[in-house]
Structures are given as C-alpha cells and as structure tokens.
Enzyme design. Structure first.
Site, PDB file in Angstrom:
ATOM      1  N   GLU A  40      -0.530  -9.369  -1.024  1.00  0.00           N
ATOM      2  CA  GLU A  40      -1.951  -9.674  -0.789  1.00  0.00           C
ATOM      3  C   GLU A  40      -2.730  -9.690  -2.104  1.00  0.00           C
ATOM      4  OE1 GLU A  40      -2.104  -6.542   2.324  1.00  0.00           O
ATOM      5  OE2 GLU A  40      -3.126  -8.106   3.496  1.00  0.00           O
ATOM      6  N   GLU A  57       4.474  -5.578   7.101  1.00  0.00           N
ATOM      7  CA  GLU A  57       3.687  -4.545   7.781  1.00  0.00           C
ATOM      8  C   GLU A  57       4.083  -4.355   9.245  1.00  0.00           C
ATOM      9  OE1 GLU A  57       2.524  -6.566   5.502  1.00  0.00           O
ATOM     10  OE2 GLU A  57       0.920  -5.648   4.314  1.00  0.00           O
ATOM     11  N   ALA A  60       0.860  -1.176   0.000  1.00  0.00           N
ATOM     12  CA  ALA A  60       0.000   0.000   0.000  1.00  0.00           C
ATOM     13  C   ALA A  60       0.902   1.233   0.000  1.00  0.00           C
ATOM     14  CB  ALA A  60      -0.870  -0.022   1.250  1.00  0.00           C
ATOM     15  N   GLY A  99       0.590  -5.125   0.699  1.00  0.00           N
ATOM     16  CA  GLY A  99      -0.592  -5.154  -0.165  1.00  0.00           C
ATOM     17  C   GLY A  99      -0.291  -5.758  -1.538  1.00  0.00           C
TER      18      GLY A  99
END
Ligand code: 3H9
Length: 733
Positions: free
Chosen positions: A135, A155, A93, A132
């Site tokens: 993911e 993270e 992200a 992300g």
C-alpha cells in the site's frame, strides 16, 4: 551537486536532524533507529531498516513521515526514492501492534504526504512488498523492483482487508480481476506479472537503490505531472462495463472461502473502488477493516499467524545445532504414503532411491506417481518437462543395499510394529553412518522402532499426512534417544519439503491422531444413541472442517484399516465389523458409511447402513433419541480439547499453539477458529470444564476433565497465554 544533509541549504528543514555535522553525499543520516535519509545527487533516498521484515511498527511510521517531510522540504531534492534494508521491502503493518491502542502517526499520514508531493516518490522494491508495504508503494508515483520481488495483499489471511488504500488503489493500477484475485485470496504475484499488469514501472537489473535513483532522476527531469494512482480510472471503467464481474468472482471463491468473513468483505471493498469516488472508497475501506479487526475470526487468524511461526522454535535446541545435509534420500515402501513422500522429496529437487520388495508394487507405485504428476501438469501446475524431470529423480530398486548413499532414509511400510522393526534392522545394516533415519508411522512406538537399530539417536518419526504430496503437516516425532541433530535435521527437511513441521513426543497416535481418536469414540457413541453419520458429519462441516469423521473414513479407507487392526487386537465393533463384512470399504468401492454414485464423491445416506446402526443400538439396549447439533458439537470437540490438555500435561506437545497448527494443517480445522485449543479459549475453559463434568456424570469417566484443564479453568487462564517453555529434552519423555 546540491547541498548535502549537513544543511548548507538555509531552508533545509532537516537541519535539526544533524548530530555531528558529518552527513554528506552517499552518507546516511539516521532519522531515528529504523529510518535514515541520504542524498545521492539531487535524489533523496529514504531507507527503512527494521528487521526482520521491515514491518511498519510505530518507529517506522514516525521515521518515515519525518523523513518524507524533510525530503519534500528540501528544494534541491528533485525526487525521492524509498528503499528497505535487509531481506525485504516492507512486509506489512506490524501485526503485533493490532491489539494495542493506535499510536500516531498513522500510515495514512505518510501516504497522504507522498501523494501531495510535487516531487516524484519512487518505491524501489526487493523481497516481498506485502500488505501495508504494498500500500505504501501504491501511494508512490512510481514503483521499480528487482526481478525476484513479489507483491501481495495477504490481509485476508489475517481475517482483515487492506486498510491503507490497497483495495482502492490496486484495482486502479492492475484492473479489477487481478486485484480481486490478490485481495480476496491473498495471492502474490511476481515481478514479471507486476510489470505486465501495470503494478510496477520497471524491473531493475543490478543494484536496486542505484536503479531506483536513476529511474527517479529520469522521471524528475521530464516536465510532467507525476501520476497519482488515485486519479486513474481506465481500468475501473472496464469493470463498470461488466455488471456480473463481482457476482461471478464471489461464486468462484465460494468453496475455498467457505465460513471466512474477510474474502467477501474484500470483494465489497473493491466494488466500492469501482462505484465510489476515491475518497469515499477510502472511507468505506476504513469502515470495513475496522469491523473486521474486531471480529473473532481476525483475532483467531492473527493468533494463528504467530502460533505457526512459534511452532518452528524448539526450546532448548541450539540455533547452531548441526543438521544432516540431505543430497540424496531413500524411501522404503512404494505404497500410497511412500509414493507421496517420494513425490514430495522429488518436488523439492532431492533424488530418491525408492525401495520395494516386489517388482509389481514398485511398478504400481511409480505409475501412481506419474499419474499424479501428470494431473498437476494438466491443471497447469507444472509442465510436462517437469513431470519427466521429477520422475527421473526417482530410482526404483528391489535391493535394500541401494539405500547406502542416502543421507535420509524414510520408512513407509505397512503400519505394523514387527514389520517396521524388521525394516529398521535392515536399514541399520545398509544406511551410511550419519544418515537420518525416519519412520512414517502414524502412531506406533518410535522408541521401539529406534531400538531395532544400533543408532537410536539417529532415529525420529516423520509422520506425513495423506495424501503426503498435498497435506502440509509433518509431525516430527522425538524418540527418547533422538539426538538434537536428528530433531533439527528433521525439522529442517520438513521446511525444505514445503511442509509445516511440528515437534511432538511419542504416544499412541502422537498429537493429531490421538485427539482424532477421542473424537471418533464419541462420534461412534452418538451413532448408537440416535445420530446418523450424515448428521454428525454435517455438524463438523458446518463448524468449518472440510468433512466429518464418516466422510473422512470413507475417503481414507478408515473402515478397512480399523477392521484389520481389530482383527489383530481382537476388539469388536458391531457397526464397523458389519460394514467391513459387507465389503463397504469406502469411496473406492462406492460404499462405506455412505453410498456413492459412479464417478461421484458426494456421500449419500444409505438405508442399509442406517439399519445396521439401529441394530447396533438395539443390541446395546439403547433407546434411540433425537440429538441436537449443539450436543453433537460439544461431544465431539470438547473431548478433543480435553485430550489436547492431557497431551500438554504429558509433554507430548510443546505448547497449545503447536496442537492448533497440527489441526489446521493436518485436518483442515478452519483458521478462523484458530485451532482446537484457541477455540477452547473462545468458549471459555471454565465452561468447557463444567460441560465435561456434566457429561461425565451422564456418560462416565471418558469425559473426566484433564487436571491441567481443571486447573487452568479454576485459575481463569487461557491456552493462548501459555508460557511454559519446556526444554526440547522433556518433549516426549
Ligand atoms: C497489514 O499490512 C494491514 C494494512 O493493510 C493496514 C494498514 C493500516 N508484523 O514468516 P517469517 C515476523 S497486515 C509483525 O518466519 P519468512 C514473524 O512473526 C500485514 N511481525 O519469515 C517472524 O518473527 P519471529 C500484511 C511480522 O521469511 C519474523 O517476522 N502482511 C510480520 O518465512 C519472520 O517471519 C502480512 O500478512 C508482520 N507483518 O516470511 C505479511 N511479518 O522471527 C506477513 C513477519 O519472531 N508476513 N513478522 O518468529 C509474511 O507473510 C512473512 O513473514 C514474509 C517472510 C513472507 C514476509
């Protein structure tokens, strides 16, 4: 061949995409600035191009969702491949968006679109698929990657956990043990391990997009339901059969993750994957990440992520500044520091000429290096072959002339100005023109050392921290005469050696040790007023540092070093002198500020030391009193912050963030508190100023707030908003 994106197909929902009707096979159509679509036969290829690391910023999410919808709606696209341009697959992200209001679409919407797609979606991965990004790949039906690709959910390093299904999908694919390791420690794995653990389906040789398209074509031709990670249960079932797994794992990370919130929460989230249905697990993950995102810890860790990257940037130093290409180095001095530095260079593949004045020291130094390398090999960190290979990179010598072919010379002799100047005069005689000359002084005047040569512009400080082969920090010290090339070369070499280089200016102790000295003065004062070493150390340990000042002194021969220095300066220190006279030189002799049982590093309070401290208080005429932990914390940490402000005033550090990077990598300041300057912000500068003023009234001028701190407190400013861009030339001047 099916129709192309120009819309020959009447149901093509992407018709609106078209601009000039020129899109065709093997031609990319831009969906927006950062995402494009292409058709290769009956496979749609979605490509993300958002330099530098393809972070999932708002336009990427928007373009990704739109292109997924276009591709899924195109009946002639039998499969979809997701690739990234540039140096890496999506690295996560966009961290810089975390503090802004969320802008739809969320990443979840794209992941849902992928999962419900009846056409298989294949992630084709190169570089690092992180956070992300991984993911996103996990939501795809298949994953292929190049052999050099790496995978991780880092993270926790930002004080959060994965928030787009990572904690629920990863354990389903790779098993709970590997997933816990990756999610709770942030560890990355390579392509081979990813293939073995089931994270990826194939390693692609040759062109990645072609390989991904070929793989997609093959799986789409098979008459089968394409696998969704959410439906997998085998590996979770294995974990259900091991009731102690989570407690055991928590215990295994307890020491390293002490004080951090996120690793424990990560374990809780993976536990939810094992115990809850998929959708409930996702809901739990969302709730957990939402809480962490609000935490002070995560704010500090995100701040630190950017502070670290900023510290590599030197205002005023042109990006194309020429650097010295180091293919051979020389290190002067085979003691603890010289040996450690030689190891760092050899580890980085650079041959080293190691110079000593006597054969015995040289022999001893080499022996220590071998022992250290062998210990790493015994722990599985390298092979015996690598030990020999690295040792073979070291050429020991007693002849100074042998430094002549080195591109970088690092002096690491005893910390004494006259000696260092003599050594530099020799270095100047033998080092080749154009070589970078560095002193590893931990606080002496680099300008004076540089002037012992006829080429001060080539001289810098490279202050390694002990043990040099372990500690990540490198203070690069800019002397008055150091050239841009010297600075750029030292920073560049720091990175090559796997260090975190931070540029500082010349002053006593530079940044780290100057602040440490301020803390040390107060710690000693607290002993006189009524505290004991173990209380002072406990307060620092509980605050999150690996150890307090006295345990550190015992570990790093602090009593002896300071005693020797006092003998040179004629200063007196009753406690330090008494300890030294009693031969209490620290851990290596089993006693210092503490006593140590044989073969133990556990510091034990020692009545003999406490009596010396009491005697010192009596001599000062001080009535010993109980001192609260809070007072100890403030009196140790606030002077550090105050000194940090003076360092900024003096231009010895470029920005507050650099000071924080120094304290995290050089002294183990916990990243969940950002660093001393970030910590100051979180307490509030006005509050710190007020407390310093009160302490000044009680204890004297040592506590007088720095003018910069005073001004910033008055103006309601924070160090983290610092935007001063001093030119590199002013640092240290
Ligand atoms: C996440 O994904 C949460 C999800 O679970 C939740 C979804 C709902 N964002 O490190 P470099 C910038 S959390 C924004 O020097 P390298 C960086 O600041 C994220 N910016 O390069 C720098 O900018 P500048 C999980 C980012 O080659 C430039 O890129 N992912 C981001 O040494 C180059 O960076 C991570 O935590 C980002 N995510 O290393 C991965 N990443 O040039 C974090 C980088 O202006 N990133 N930037 O200074 C990394 O670990 C490294 O950057 C990487 C490349 C290994 C990718």
């Amino acid at each position: 061949m099916g129709p192309n994106w120009t819309g020959h197909h009447p149901r093509a929902a992407w018709r609106g995409l078209l601009n000039d009707g020129k899109v065709g096979e093997h031609m990319q159509t831009k969906v927006n600035d950062v995402v494009s679509l292409e058709r290769r036969g009956n496979v749609a290829v979605i490509s993300i191009d958002n330099p530098p690391v393809n972070a999932l910023s708002h336009p990427v999410r928007e373009g990704l969702l739109a292109s997924l919808r276009y591709a899924i709606a195109d009946e002639d696209a039998r499969a979809i491949v997701l690739v990234c341009a540039g140096r890496t697959f999506v690295a996560g992200a966009d961290i810089s968006e975390f503090d802004k209001p969320p802008q739809p679409p969320s990443l979840h919407e794209s992941l849902d679109a992928i999962e419900v797609s009846t056409r298989p979606v294949v992630a084709a991965i190169h570089g690092t698929a992180l956070g992300g990004g991984l993911e996103l790949a996990l939501a795809c039906h298949y994953r292929v990657a190049v052999g050099s690709a790496r995978f991780g959910l880092p993270e926790v390093n930002l004080g959060i956990i994965p928030g787009a299904g990572g904690t629920q999908r990863l354990p389903r694919l790779v098993g709970v043990n590997t997933a816990l390791h990756m999610i709770a420690t942030g560890a990355m794995i390579g392509a081979t391990e990813a293939l073995q653990s089931g994270l990826i389906d194939q390693i692609v040789e040759g062109d990645l997009t072609e390989g991904g398209v070929a793989f997609a074509r093959q799986v789409s031709a098979e008459p089968r339901q394409h696998p969704r990670v959410r439906d997998r249960d085998e590996k979770l079932a294995e974990a259900r059969a091991e009731p102690h797994l989570f407690d055991d794992f928590r215990a295994s990370i307890a020491r390293k993750s002490r004080g951090f919130l996120a690793p424990g929460v990560a374990v809780t989230a993976v536990e939810a994957a094992v115990n809850l249905p998929f959708d409930a697990g996702i809901a739990r993950e969302r709730q957990l990440i939402a809480e962490l995102l609000q935490s002070e810890q995560s704010k500090a860790q995100r701040y630190f992520f950017f502070a670290e990257r900023k510290s590599a940037k030197i205002p005023g130093l042109a990006a194309d500044t020429p650097v010295v290409n180091v293919s051979r180095a020389a290190v002067i001095g085979a003691g603890t520091m010289g040996g450690g530095i030689s190891m760092v260079l050899a580890n980085a593949g650079i041959p080293v000429t190691l110079v000593e004045q006597n054969a015995e020291n040289l022999e001893r130094g080499l022996g220590v290096m071998r022992k250290n390398w062998e210990a790493t090999a015994a722990r599985g960190g390298s092979s015996q072959g690598q030990v020999e290979e690295r040792l073979a990179r070291i050429t020991p010598t007693l002849n100074f002339e042998d430094i002549a072919d080195a591109d970088l010379v690092i002096e690491a002799v005893y910390e004494q100005l006259k000696l260092k100047k003599d050594v530099f005069a020799q270095v100047d005689r033998y080092a080749k023109q154009g070589a970078l000359l560095a002193t590893n002084t931990s606080g002496l005047d680099v300008n004076q050392i540089a002037l012992a040569t006829a080429r001060p512009e080539r001289v810098v400080g490279m202050h390694f921290f002990s043990p040099a082969n372990v500690m990540k920090l490198l203070e690069v010290v800019r002397g008055d005469r150091s050239s841009d090339t010297a600075i750029a070369s030292a920073m560049n070499m720091g990175k090559k050696m796997g260090k975190v280089p931070v540029l500082v200016g010349v002053c006593e102790g530079f940044v780290g040790n100057r602040m440490l000295a301020a803390r040390g003065k107060q710690a000693d004062r607290l002993l006189l007023e009524g505290a004991l070493p173990h209380q002072v150390d406990r307060v620092m340990f509980d605050f999150g540092l690996p150890m307090g000042p006295y345990a550190m002194a015992d570990l790093a021969a602090g009593i002896e070093l300071r005693w020797r220095r006092r003998q040179e300066t004629g200063e007196m220190d009753f406690i330090g002198d008494r300890l030294a006279e009693l031969g209490r030189f620290g851990q290596k002799v089993g006693k210092g500020y503490y006593r140590y049982e044989p073969n133990s590093r556990a510091p034990l309070p020692d009545p003999e030391v406490e009596e010396i401290i009491r005697e010192a208080s009596r001599r000062e005429g001080l009535q010993r009193r109980d001192i609260s932990d809070q007072e100890i914390l403030e009196r140790l940490v606030y002077p550090m912050i105050n000194e940090g402000a003076r360092i900024l005033e003096d231009g010895v550090a470029i920005r507050p963030g650099d000071i924080d990077v120094i304290w995290v990598y050089g002294y183990g300041w916990p990243t969940y508190r950002g660093g001393p300057m970030f910590y100051a912000d979180s307490v509030g500068l006005a509050q710190i100023r007020d407390r310093l003023v009160a302490l000044q009234a009680q204890h004297g001028d040592f506590f007088r707030p720095a003018a910069l701190l005073e001004r910033m407190a008055r103006e309601g400013r924070r160090f983290q908003d610092w935007e001063q861009t001093r030119s590199a030339a002013t640092v240290g001047s």
